[in-house]
Design a protein around this motif. Structure first.
Motif, PDB file in Angstrom:
ATOM      1  N   UNK A  73       1.192  -1.138  -0.058  1.00 52.66           N
ATOM      2  CA  UNK A  73      -0.207  -0.055   0.062  1.00 52.66           C
ATOM      3  C   UNK A  73       0.928   1.651   0.114  1.00 52.66           C
ATOM      4  N   UNK A  74       1.687   0.746   0.489  1.00 55.32           N
ATOM      5  CA  UNK A  74       3.087   2.056  -0.002  1.00 55.32           C
ATOM      6  C   UNK A  74       3.998   2.562  -1.096  1.00 55.32           C
ATOM      7  N   UNK A  75       4.659   1.437  -1.658  1.00 55.19           N
ATOM      8  CA  UNK A  75       5.352   2.195  -2.286  1.00 55.19           C
ATOM      9  C   UNK A  75       5.461   0.478  -3.528  1.00 55.19           C
ATOM     10  N   UNK A  76       5.494   0.520  -4.089  1.00 54.89           N
ATOM     11  CA  UNK A  76       5.894  -0.393  -5.796  1.00 54.89           C
ATOM     12  C   UNK A  76       7.201  -0.221  -5.994  1.00 54.89           C
ATOM     13  N   UNK A  77       7.950  -1.345  -6.070  1.00 55.33           N
ATOM     14  CA  UNK A  77       9.450  -1.134  -6.194  1.00 55.33           C
ATOM     15  C   UNK A  77       9.778  -1.790  -7.919  1.00 55.33           C
ATOM     16  N   UNK A  78      10.559  -1.708  -8.502  1.00 54.49           N
ATOM     17  CA  UNK A  78      10.169  -2.121  -9.675  1.00 54.49           C
ATOM     18  C   UNK A  78      12.044  -2.220 -10.210  1.00 54.49           C
ATOM     19  N   UNK A  79      12.396  -3.654 -10.656  1.00 57.78           N
ATOM     20  CA  UNK A  79      13.771  -3.607 -10.859  1.00 57.78           C
ATOM     21  C   UNK A  79      14.066  -3.354 -12.197  1.00 57.78           C
ATOM     22  N   UNK A  80      15.412  -3.089 -11.965  1.00 57.72           N
ATOM     23  CA  UNK A  80      16.062  -2.578 -13.102  1.00 57.72           C
ATOM     24  C   UNK A  80      17.522  -2.957 -13.247  1.00 57.72           C
ATOM     25  N   UNK A  81      17.807  -3.637 -14.447  1.00 57.47           N
ATOM     26  CA  UNK A  81      19.268  -3.692 -14.311  1.00 57.47           C
ATOM     27  C   UNK A  81      19.712  -3.605 -15.508  1.00 57.47           C
ATOM     28  N   UNK A  82      20.988  -2.153 -15.251  1.00 57.81           N
ATOM     29  CA  UNK A  82      21.692  -1.792 -15.624  1.00 57.81           C
ATOM     30  C   UNK A  82      22.459  -2.447 -16.665  1.00 57.81           C
ATOM     31  N   UNK A  83      23.480  -3.404 -16.361  1.00 60.37           N
ATOM     32  CA  UNK A  83      24.411  -4.120 -16.797  1.00 60.37           C
ATOM     33  C   UNK A  83      23.777  -5.964 -16.908  1.00 60.37           C
ATOM     34  N   UNK A  84      23.822  -5.833 -18.237  1.00 55.21           N
ATOM     35  CA  UNK A  84      23.706  -7.759 -18.860  1.00 55.21           C
ATOM     36  C   UNK A  84      24.356  -8.517 -18.617  1.00 55.21           C
ATOM     37  N   UNK A  85      25.776  -8.351 -19.171  1.00 53.37           N
ATOM     38  CA  UNK A  85      26.264  -8.981 -19.263  1.00 53.37           C
ATOM     39  C   UNK A  85      27.593  -8.821 -17.772  1.00 53.37           C
ATOM     40  N   UNK A  86      27.541  -9.627 -16.919  1.00 62.04           N
ATOM     41  CA  UNK A  86      28.589  -9.663 -15.550  1.00 62.04           C
ATOM     42  C   UNK A  86      29.328 -11.016 -16.137  1.00 62.04           C
ATOM     43  N   UNK A  87      30.735 -11.040 -15.157  1.00 66.28           N
ATOM     44  CA  UNK A  87      31.235 -11.596 -14.683  1.00 66.28           C
ATOM     45  C   UNK A  87      32.779 -12.041 -16.315  1.00 66.28           C
ATOM     46  N   UNK A  88      32.051 -11.145 -17.400  1.00 68.16           N
ATOM     47  CA  UNK A  88      33.141 -10.604 -18.738  1.00 68.16           C
ATOM     48  C   UNK A  88      34.233 -10.417 -18.053  1.00 68.16           C
ATOM     49  N   UNK A  89      34.483  -8.890 -17.696  1.00 66.44           N
ATOM     50  CA  UNK A  89      35.518  -8.067 -17.134  1.00 66.44           C
ATOM     51  C   UNK A  89      36.557  -8.875 -16.629  1.00 66.44           C
ATOM     52  N   UNK A  90      35.806 -10.320 -15.366  1.00 67.05           N
ATOM     53  CA  UNK A  90      36.421 -10.820 -14.626  1.00 67.05           C
ATOM     54  C   UNK A  90      37.519 -11.894 -15.319  1.00 67.05           C
ATOM     55  N   UNK A  91      37.296 -12.211 -15.772  1.00 61.41           N
ATOM     56  CA  UNK A  91      38.047 -13.231 -17.248  1.00 61.41           C
ATOM     57  C   UNK A  91      38.890 -12.226 -18.574  1.00 61.41           C
ATOM     58  N   UNK A  92      38.491 -10.773 -18.299  1.00 59.64           N
ATOM     59  CA  UNK A  92      39.408 -10.336 -18.773  1.00 59.64           C
ATOM     60  C   UNK A  92      40.779  -9.876 -17.686  1.00 59.64           C
ATOM     61  N   UNK A  93      39.911  -9.106 -16.833  1.00 64.17           N
ATOM     62  CA  UNK A  93      41.481  -8.633 -16.281  1.00 64.17           C
ATOM     63  C   UNK A  93      43.240  -9.521 -16.285  1.00 64.17           C
ATOM     64  N   UNK A  94      43.016 -11.563 -16.180  1.00 65.28           N
ATOM     65  CA  UNK A  94      44.080 -12.232 -15.969  1.00 65.28           C
ATOM     66  C   UNK A  94      45.145 -11.554 -17.429  1.00 65.28           C
ATOM     67  N   UNK A  95      44.147 -11.306 -17.939  1.00 61.57           N
ATOM     68  CA  UNK A  95      45.018 -11.672 -19.419  1.00 61.57           C
ATOM     69  C   UNK A  95      45.187 -10.284 -19.497  1.00 61.57           C
ATOM     70  N   UNK A  96      45.209  -9.378 -19.387  1.00 60.81           N
ATOM     71  CA  UNK A  96      45.422  -7.724 -18.465  1.00 60.81           C
ATOM     72  C   UNK A  96      46.522  -7.611 -18.265  1.00 60.81           C
ATOM     73  N   UNK A  97      46.697  -7.700 -17.509  1.00 58.24           N
ATOM     74  CA  UNK A  97      47.688  -7.931 -16.195  1.00 58.24           C
ATOM     75  C   UNK A  97      49.146  -9.076 -16.250  1.00 58.24           C
ATOM     76  N   UNK A  98      48.569 -10.073 -17.675  1.00 55.95           N
ATOM     77  CA  UNK A  98      49.995 -10.074 -18.137  1.00 55.95           C
ATOM     78  C   UNK A  98      50.381  -9.733 -19.263  1.00 55.95           C
ATOM     79  N   UNK A  99      49.611  -8.983 -20.006  1.00 52.74           N
ATOM     80  CA  UNK A  99      50.033  -7.964 -21.160  1.00 52.74           C
ATOM     81  C   UNK A  99      50.577  -6.612 -20.148  1.00 52.74           C
ATOM     82  N   UNK A 100      50.470  -6.470 -19.193  1.00 56.20           N
ATOM     83  CA  UNK A 100      50.886  -5.248 -18.510  1.00 56.20           C
ATOM     84  C   UNK A 100      52.306  -5.421 -17.719  1.00 56.20           C
ATOM     85  N   UNK A 101      52.354  -7.580 -17.581  1.00 56.50           N
ATOM     86  CA  UNK A 101      54.265  -7.883 -17.406  1.00 56.50           C
ATOM     87  C   UNK A 101      54.619  -8.274 -18.589  1.00 56.50           C
ATOM     88  N   UNK A 102      54.064  -7.903 -19.702  1.00 52.31           N
ATOM     89  CA  UNK A 102      54.802  -7.894 -20.871  1.00 52.31           C
ATOM     90  C   UNK A 102      55.800  -6.440 -20.914  1.00 52.31           C
TER      91      UNK A 102
END
Length: 153
Positions: free
Chosen positions: A44-73
């Motif tokens: 009766x007090x409020x209505x809360x609607x979901x809103x997801x701004x990031x559709x894809x999650x987990x890609x950055x976590x897999x990219x980070x090791x490759x970026x750190x290996x690149x930084x060691x290059x």
């Protein structure tokens, strides 16, 4: 009852179906849903609607090791140059390697933080008693990936 053609000669843009007429009884058949997701909370007090701004999650976590290996290059390039030439590398190569290392580390931390820090849901809340709309928005600052105040709701 759903109509296959609109009642208006020139239908409104995005027309899906017509509402029942004034003398027709409302049907119990569900119309196409207006909301794609059910609300998070309805009261009766409020209505809360979901809103997801990031559709894809987990890609950055897999990219980070490759970026750190690149930084060691970059330092590895300096060491390989010093071993091959038997002398210190030129200053320009040292600066390029240093800025490459700093940039790769910054990108790795930024991608990690972009994937891990944001909440999964940023809801919109309609409060009936206060007559206000609350929009929870996560903000991020790419220039300050280590800051606690530059990342938050």
């Amino acid at each position: 009852m759903l109509f296959t053609t609109p009642l208006l000669d020139k239908p409104a843009p995005g027309w899906k179906h017509d509402l029942p007429g004034p003398n027709e009884s409302p049907s119990n058949e569900p119309y196409p849903p207006v909301l794609s997701n059910p609300p998070n909370y309805v009261d009766d007090v409020y209505l809360e609607l979901a809103r997801a701004t990031m559709r894809v999650r987990g890609v950055g976590v897999w990219m980070v090791p490759f970026i750190f290996l690149l930084s060691l290059g970059f330092p590895a390039t300096l060491v390989a140059f010093a071993v091959k030439e038997h002398s210190a590398p030129p200053t320009s190569l040292v600066l390029v390697a240093f800025f490459g290392l700093i940039t790769a580390l910054w990108l790795g931390i930024y991608f990690w933080r972009m994937d891990v820090a944001p909440p999964r849901d940023e809801p919109i809340r309609f409060n009936r008693f206060r007559r206000k709309v609350y929009v929870y928005r996560f903000y991020r600052d790419g220039l300050r990936p280590f800051s606690r105040t530059a990342w938050g709701v």
